[in-house]
Write an enzyme that holds these catalytic residues in place. Sequence first.
Site, PDB file in Angstrom:
ATOM      1  N   ASP A   1     -17.594   5.751   7.040  1.00  0.00           N
ATOM      2  CA  ASP A   1     -17.541   6.242   8.571  1.00  0.00           C
ATOM      3  C   ASP A   1     -18.577   6.865   9.035  1.00  0.00           C
ATOM      4  O   ASP A   1     -19.369   6.390  10.020  1.00  0.00           O
ATOM      5  CB  ASP A   1     -16.241   6.696   8.971  1.00  0.00           C
ATOM      6  CG  ASP A   1     -15.121   5.687   9.066  1.00  0.00           C
ATOM      7  OD1 ASP A   1     -15.299   4.584   9.311  1.00  0.00           O
ATOM      8  OD2 ASP A   1     -13.994   6.104   9.237  1.00  0.00           O
TER       9      ASP A   1
ATOM     10  N   THR B   1       0.809  -1.214   0.220  1.00  0.00           N
ATOM     11  CA  THR B   1      -0.048   0.191  -0.005  1.00  0.00           C
ATOM     12  C   THR B   1       0.956   1.168  -0.026  1.00  0.00           C
ATOM     13  O   THR B   1       2.232   1.163   0.453  1.00  0.00           O
ATOM     14  CB  THR B   1      -0.830  -0.080   1.346  1.00  0.00           C
ATOM     15  OG1 THR B   1      -1.956   1.013   1.051  1.00  0.00           O
ATOM     16  CG2 THR B   1      -0.095   0.318   2.431  1.00  0.00           C
TER      17      THR B   1
ATOM     18  N   HIS C   1     -11.851  -3.343  11.921  1.00  0.00           N
ATOM     19  CA  HIS C   1     -11.832  -4.518  11.219  1.00  0.00           C
ATOM     20  C   HIS C   1     -10.523  -4.832  10.802  1.00  0.00           C
ATOM     21  O   HIS C   1      -9.799  -5.782  10.711  1.00  0.00           O
ATOM     22  CB  HIS C   1     -12.870  -4.556   9.894  1.00  0.00           C
ATOM     23  CG  HIS C   1     -12.841  -3.283   9.337  1.00  0.00           C
ATOM     24  ND1 HIS C   1     -13.260  -1.907   9.768  1.00  0.00           N
ATOM     25  CD2 HIS C   1     -12.623  -2.855   7.677  1.00  0.00           C
ATOM     26  CE1 HIS C   1     -12.939  -1.116   8.954  1.00  0.00           C
ATOM     27  NE2 HIS C   1     -12.735  -1.524   7.883  1.00  0.00           N
TER      28      HIS C   1
ATOM     29  N   HIS D   1      -2.158   6.841   6.053  1.00  0.00           N
ATOM     30  CA  HIS D   1      -3.018   6.398   7.349  1.00  0.00           C
ATOM     31  C   HIS D   1      -2.854   4.800   7.568  1.00  0.00           C
ATOM     32  O   HIS D   1      -2.755   4.626   8.888  1.00  0.00           O
ATOM     33  CB  HIS D   1      -4.412   6.608   6.964  1.00  0.00           C
ATOM     34  CG  HIS D   1      -5.390   6.292   7.909  1.00  0.00           C
ATOM     35  ND1 HIS D   1      -5.814   6.979   9.227  1.00  0.00           N
ATOM     36  CD2 HIS D   1      -6.168   5.108   8.114  1.00  0.00           C
ATOM     37  CE1 HIS D   1      -6.582   6.232   9.580  1.00  0.00           C
ATOM     38  NE2 HIS D   1      -7.007   5.171   9.193  1.00  0.00           N
TER      39      HIS D   1
ATOM     40  N   ASP E   1      -7.631  -6.074   1.787  1.00  0.00           N
ATOM     41  CA  ASP E   1      -8.628  -5.485   1.092  1.00  0.00           C
ATOM     42  C   ASP E   1      -9.879  -5.586   2.193  1.00  0.00           C
ATOM     43  O   ASP E   1     -10.114  -6.348   2.901  1.00  0.00           O
ATOM     44  CB  ASP E   1      -8.933  -6.394  -0.208  1.00  0.00           C
ATOM     45  CG  ASP E   1     -10.043  -5.572  -1.170  1.00  0.00           C
ATOM     46  OD1 ASP E   1      -9.670  -4.576  -1.421  1.00  0.00           O
ATOM     47  OD2 ASP E   1     -10.743  -6.444  -1.694  1.00  0.00           O
TER      48      ASP E   1
HETATM   49  P1  IMP Z   1      -9.720  -0.634   1.377  1.00  0.00           P
HETATM   50  O1  IMP Z   1      -9.683  -2.090   0.511  1.00  0.00           O
HETATM   51  O2  IMP Z   1      -9.290  -0.607   2.584  1.00  0.00           O
HETATM   52  O3  IMP Z   1      -8.969   0.284   0.383  1.00  0.00           O
HETATM   53  O4  IMP Z   1     -11.108  -0.208   1.287  1.00  0.00           O
HETATM   54  C1  IMP Z   1     -12.226  -0.276   0.355  1.00  0.00           C
HETATM   55  C2  IMP Z   1     -13.306   0.581   0.418  1.00  0.00           C
HETATM   56  O5  IMP Z   1     -14.179  -0.029   1.615  1.00  0.00           O
HETATM   57  C3  IMP Z   1     -12.809   2.082   0.883  1.00  0.00           C
HETATM   58  O6  IMP Z   1     -12.794   2.881  -0.300  1.00  0.00           O
HETATM   59  C4  IMP Z   1     -14.241   2.585   1.842  1.00  0.00           C
HETATM   60  O7  IMP Z   1     -15.203   2.911   0.770  1.00  0.00           O
HETATM   61  C5  IMP Z   1     -14.644   1.121   2.508  1.00  0.00           C
HETATM   62  N1  IMP Z   1     -13.855   0.893   3.669  1.00  0.00           N
HETATM   63  C6  IMP Z   1     -13.008   0.102   4.053  1.00  0.00           C
HETATM   64  N2  IMP Z   1     -12.631   0.387   5.223  1.00  0.00           N
HETATM   65  C7  IMP Z   1     -13.484   1.329   5.843  1.00  0.00           C
HETATM   66  C8  IMP Z   1     -13.512   2.128   7.198  1.00  0.00           C
HETATM   67  O8  IMP Z   1     -12.775   1.875   8.099  1.00  0.00           O
HETATM   68  N3  IMP Z   1     -14.165   3.024   7.206  1.00  0.00           N
HETATM   69  C9  IMP Z   1     -15.015   3.555   6.266  1.00  0.00           C
HETATM   70  N4  IMP Z   1     -14.870   2.763   4.914  1.00  0.00           N
HETATM   71  C10 IMP Z   1     -14.204   1.847   4.854  1.00  0.00           C
END
Ligand code: IMP
Length: 191
Positions: free
Chosen positions: A152, A7, A177, A11, A68
């Site tokens: 969120d 990544t 998570h 953050h 993911d």
């Molecule tokens: P990623 O795989 O962590 O990049 O998450 C993919 C998408 O899931 C993000 O762009 C958000 O739309 C949603 N998402 C994942 N984790 C969170 C979280 O902790 N808060 C809010 N949205 C989340």
Amino acid sequence: MEIVFATNNQHKLTEVRAILGKEYTVLSLHDIHCTVEIDETSETFEGNAWLKADYIHKNFGLPCFSDDSGLEVEMLNNAPGVYSARYAGEQGSHTKNMDKLLTALQFHSNRKARFRTVVCYLNKASEINYFNGVIHGVITREKKGSGGFGYDPVFLPDGYNITFAEMTPEAKNKISHRAMAVNELSRFLRL
Ligand code: IMP
């Protein structure tokens, strides 16, 4: 031990480095000079996490993990799931995604949802391990709070009366998570 986290999200890097501690030097894609955009073409969290970790492992020969995540809403048959980032389209935004979700649920009383993270780790010997993190909650009827990102402001975790966006980053990172899945990885690495 050096380990790549596939990544460039600052953050996530800060959060993961804090969890894994000083024993691990967590390298980002930028740190290993990987500029390739690895497409998330799978229909599962496991598949997408594996795609990224496998690419780095094959091309850079380093132990690597990738994550993911997404939101699964019971009433919507677990949508948006792997499409969480693109729910309102490729050119969408977090606001448009939340608006689409609130509209989809406006006439429904079942508002149960969960955030899910899958971490895929490939070690030097190419062994693959997966780690999961889940947090259950409900989707609110309106956005609340200005912290965090993504969904969120509309996610109320079970047992709390504030949304993820109303929590401090520290409070969210304790129960999220992603933190759960990375904690599992951390325990595994120390075995
Ligand atoms: P990623 O795989 O962590 O990049 O998450 C993919 C998408 O899931 C993000 O762009 C958000 O739309 C949603 N998402 C994942 N984790 C969170 C979280 O902790 N808060 C809010 N949205 C989340």
